[in-house]
Design a protein around this motif. Structure first.
Motif, PDB file in Angstrom:
ATOM      1  N   HIS A 147      -2.943   2.190   5.870  1.00 57.58           N
ATOM      2  CA  HIS A 147      -1.981   1.590   4.935  1.00 57.58           C
ATOM      3  C   HIS A 147      -2.428   0.180   4.545  1.00 57.58           C
ATOM      4  O   HIS A 147      -1.612  -0.732   4.410  1.00 57.58           O
ATOM      5  CB  HIS A 147      -0.580   1.573   5.555  1.00 57.58           C
ATOM      6  N   HIS A 148      -3.717   0.011   4.348  1.00 53.64           N
ATOM      7  CA  HIS A 148      -4.303  -1.311   4.140  1.00 53.64           C
ATOM      8  C   HIS A 148      -4.941  -1.393   2.754  1.00 53.64           C
ATOM      9  O   HIS A 148      -5.674  -0.503   2.344  1.00 53.64           O
ATOM     10  CB  HIS A 148      -5.374  -1.554   5.205  1.00 53.64           C
ATOM     11  N   HIS A 149      -4.628  -2.454   2.019  1.00 54.10           N
ATOM     12  CA  HIS A 149      -5.413  -2.784   0.829  1.00 54.10           C
ATOM     13  C   HIS A 149      -5.939  -4.209   0.977  1.00 54.10           C
ATOM     14  O   HIS A 149      -5.480  -4.975   1.818  1.00 54.10           O
ATOM     15  CB  HIS A 149      -4.620  -2.595  -0.475  1.00 54.10           C
ATOM     16  N   ALA A 150      -6.919  -4.543   0.168  1.00 52.64           N
ATOM     17  CA  ALA A 150      -7.492  -5.894   0.140  1.00 52.64           C
ATOM     18  C   ALA A 150      -7.380  -6.420  -1.280  1.00 52.64           C
ATOM     19  O   ALA A 150      -7.336  -5.646  -2.250  1.00 52.64           O
ATOM     20  CB  ALA A 150      -8.937  -5.879   0.603  1.00 52.64           C
ATOM     21  N   ILE A 151      -7.330  -7.746  -1.418  1.00 59.14           N
ATOM     22  CA  ILE A 151      -7.066  -8.382  -2.710  1.00 59.14           C
ATOM     23  C   ILE A 151      -8.233  -9.299  -3.057  1.00 59.14           C
ATOM     24  O   ILE A 151      -8.581 -10.199  -2.273  1.00 59.14           O
ATOM     25  CB  ILE A 151      -5.743  -9.177  -2.672  1.00 59.14           C
ATOM     26  N   TRP A 152      -8.832  -9.082  -4.226  1.00 59.71           N
ATOM     27  CA  TRP A 152      -9.955  -9.874  -4.708  1.00 59.71           C
ATOM     28  C   TRP A 152      -9.469 -10.896  -5.719  1.00 59.71           C
ATOM     29  O   TRP A 152      -8.786 -10.545  -6.679  1.00 59.71           O
ATOM     30  CB  TRP A 152     -11.001  -8.973  -5.348  1.00 59.71           C
ATOM     31  N   ASP A 153      -9.834 -12.148  -5.478  1.00 61.01           N
ATOM     32  CA  ASP A 153      -9.533 -13.230  -6.408  1.00 61.01           C
ATOM     33  C   ASP A 153     -10.840 -13.703  -7.026  1.00 61.01           C
ATOM     34  O   ASP A 153     -11.658 -14.338  -6.352  1.00 61.01           O
ATOM     35  CB  ASP A 153      -8.838 -14.375  -5.671  1.00 61.01           C
ATOM     36  N   HIS A 180       0.847  -1.189   0.000  1.00 62.60           N
ATOM     37  CA  HIS A 180       0.000   0.000   0.000  1.00 62.60           C
ATOM     38  C   HIS A 180       0.889   1.249   0.000  1.00 62.60           C
ATOM     39  O   HIS A 180       1.926   1.278   0.669  1.00 62.60           O
ATOM     40  CB  HIS A 180      -0.903  -0.007   1.239  1.00 62.60           C
ATOM     41  N   PRO A 181       0.509   2.297  -0.741  1.00 66.46           N
ATOM     42  CA  PRO A 181       1.386   3.474  -0.830  1.00 66.46           C
ATOM     43  C   PRO A 181       1.692   4.135   0.512  1.00 66.46           C
ATOM     44  O   PRO A 181       2.763   4.732   0.666  1.00 66.46           O
ATOM     45  CB  PRO A 181       0.616   4.424  -1.761  1.00 66.46           C
ATOM     46  N   ARG A 182       0.791   4.036   1.473  1.00 64.06           N
ATOM     47  CA  ARG A 182       1.069   4.612   2.790  1.00 64.06           C
ATOM     48  C   ARG A 182       2.031   3.754   3.607  1.00 64.06           C
ATOM     49  O   ARG A 182       2.560   4.215   4.617  1.00 64.06           O
ATOM     50  CB  ARG A 182      -0.233   4.809   3.570  1.00 64.06           C
ATOM     51  N   GLY A 183       2.223   2.509   3.190  1.00 62.65           N
ATOM     52  CA  GLY A 183       3.110   1.620   3.938  1.00 62.65           C
ATOM     53  C   GLY A 183       4.433   1.355   3.265  1.00 62.65           C
ATOM     54  O   GLY A 183       5.357   0.828   3.896  1.00 62.65           O
ATOM     55  N   LEU A 184       4.552   1.705   1.992  1.00 64.46           N
ATOM     56  CA  LEU A 184       5.741   1.351   1.218  1.00 64.46           C
ATOM     57  C   LEU A 184       7.032   1.811   1.875  1.00 64.46           C
ATOM     58  O   LEU A 184       7.968   1.025   2.058  1.00 64.46           O
ATOM     59  CB  LEU A 184       5.616   1.942  -0.191  1.00 64.46           C
ATOM     60  N   GLU A 236       6.991  -1.781  -5.018  1.00 60.35           N
ATOM     61  CA  GLU A 236       6.173  -0.776  -5.675  1.00 60.35           C
ATOM     62  C   GLU A 236       4.886  -0.578  -4.897  1.00 60.35           C
ATOM     63  O   GLU A 236       4.457  -1.449  -4.130  1.00 60.35           O
ATOM     64  CB  GLU A 236       5.872  -1.156  -7.118  1.00 60.35           C
ATOM     65  N   ALA A 237       4.279   0.596  -5.102  1.00 62.71           N
ATOM     66  CA  ALA A 237       3.041   0.931  -4.409  1.00 62.71           C
ATOM     67  C   ALA A 237       1.837   0.456  -5.212  1.00 62.71           C
ATOM     68  O   ALA A 237       1.808   0.568  -6.442  1.00 62.71           O
ATOM     69  CB  ALA A 237       2.962   2.440  -4.191  1.00 62.71           C
ATOM     70  N   SER A 238       0.838  -0.051  -4.514  1.00 62.47           N
ATOM     71  CA  SER A 238      -0.417  -0.410  -5.161  1.00 62.47           C
ATOM     72  C   SER A 238      -1.238   0.854  -5.400  1.00 62.47           C
ATOM     73  O   SER A 238      -0.992   1.907  -4.806  1.00 62.47           O
ATOM     74  CB  SER A 238      -1.202  -1.387  -4.297  1.00 62.47           C
ATOM     75  N   VAL A 239      -2.225   0.731  -6.272  1.00 61.90           N
ATOM     76  CA  VAL A 239      -3.188   1.813  -6.486  1.00 61.90           C
ATOM     77  C   VAL A 239      -4.588   1.219  -6.371  1.00 61.90           C
ATOM     78  O   VAL A 239      -4.799   0.030  -6.627  1.00 61.90           O
ATOM     79  CB  VAL A 239      -3.003   2.499  -7.855  1.00 61.90           C
TER      80      VAL A 239
END
Length: 318
Positions: free
Chosen positions: A163-169, A95-99, A137-140
């Motif tokens: 600084h959290h993202h979630a991932i969809w499969d 996450h860009p806030r955590g990179l 690299e940072a996610s968007v």
């Protein structure tokens, strides 16, 4: 298969990282057409298990393309730097806030040190290894990532942490939720039904963004959620929605409890006790005996959630 690896189907494997106690902290390994990605890593102490999982599945270390921590709390991302030293082809997607905190983990270490102390930091986490900037690299928000042609969608997911993202499969119709969808321990399952509780671990809990994130997760009509703490829950769209409602109702209760104790002189102890009692009451309603063993199991969550609620309470306007 090694006893700390669970095959969840669709090329997804949950790996018990061994953090704190069995079936408390999971990392996930996704395999597609001979290529692989780790989602969350646990701590440095988990790295041997993650590498053993690759070996058990017949995967070379250079088959891993991505290491994706859901956020940079150390039980999720503490092992990223050390793990990547053994994965020559992998890139870290953060996450860009955590990179910056994984590229230079000094501030991350000091923040956790203030919560846990030096002895516990060494025992539970070990020395943090920086992630090389050229391999990170940072996610968007709404990023589409391909793993050997398998699409993975990432969304910004604040509420537990910014600084959290979630991932969809899409293949499994499941989200890798980190801590945004709360916690659910398999020891509390009753007749195959999971029981949820929120996590408000310090220092960035925000109830309204959390509710908005959960609503966004539900918009995808997931069949299941892959939790770091612990494992897969759900099984149908309706069951996932039931668990979301259970978790969000507790968010409101926890916020109300915190506000009621805002000016209490012994606020922390009362908040912790109130959280513990609320958990046990809900567990009994779920059909679990919720005796002394359950209280012991939930003691760490009550402590950390109380700390996080207090941080939130001290910054929320009166």
């Amino acid at each position: 298969m090694l006893d700390f690896i669970e095959d969840l189907g669709h090329g997804i494997y949950a790996i018990d990282t061994g953090f704190q106690r069995p079936r408390f902290d999971a990392a996930y390994l996704m395999v597609e057409d001979g290529r692989a990605a780790f989602i969350d890593t646990g701590t440095n102490h988990a790295v041997p298990r993650l590498l053993a999982a690759l070996e058990a599945l017949g995967l070379a270390r250079d088959a891993v393309d991505w290491v994706i921590p859901t956020h940079v709390h150390l039980d999720h991302a503490g092992g990223v730097g050390l793990l990547m030293q053994s994965l020559p082809q992998a890139r870290a997607l953060i996450h860009p806030r955590g990179l910056r905190h994984l590229v230079d983990p000094k501030a991350l270490w000091l923040g956790a040190l203030a919560v846990y102390g030096e002895e516990e930091m060494q025992r539970s986490y070990g020395k943090l290894v920086p992630v090389p900037a050229e391999r990170a690299e940072a996610s968007v928000d709404e990023q589409l990532l391909m793993l050997a042609g398998r699409p993975l969608r990432l969304i910004d997911a604040p509420g537990h942490a910014r600084h959290h993202h979630a991932i969809w499969d899409a293949r499994s119709r499941s989200w890798f939720t980190g801590d945004t969808f709360g916690l659910s321990y398999r020891a509390f399952d009753v007749d195959g039904r999971a029981w949820m509780l929120p996590t408000t671990t310090p220092v960035q809990f925000e109830p309204e963004p959390l509710k908005a994130t959960v609503a966004r997760l539900l918009d995808a009509e997931p069949l299941s959620m892959q939790l770091t703490h612990y494992g897969r829950v759900g099984g149908s769209v309706d069951e996932v929605r039931r668990l979301a409602a259970q978790m969000l109702a507790q968010v409101d209760e926890m916020v109300a409890l915190a506000l009621s104790l805002r000016d209490a002189p012994d606020r922390h102890d009362k908040l912790k006790a109130g959280l513990r009692d609320g958990y046990l009451t809900r567990l009994r309603a779920h059909g679990h005996a919720a005796g002394a063993d359950a209280a012991d199991w939930l003691a760490l969550d009550a402590e950390l959630n109380a700390q996080g609620l207090e941080v939130w309470l001290d910054r929320v306007p009166r």
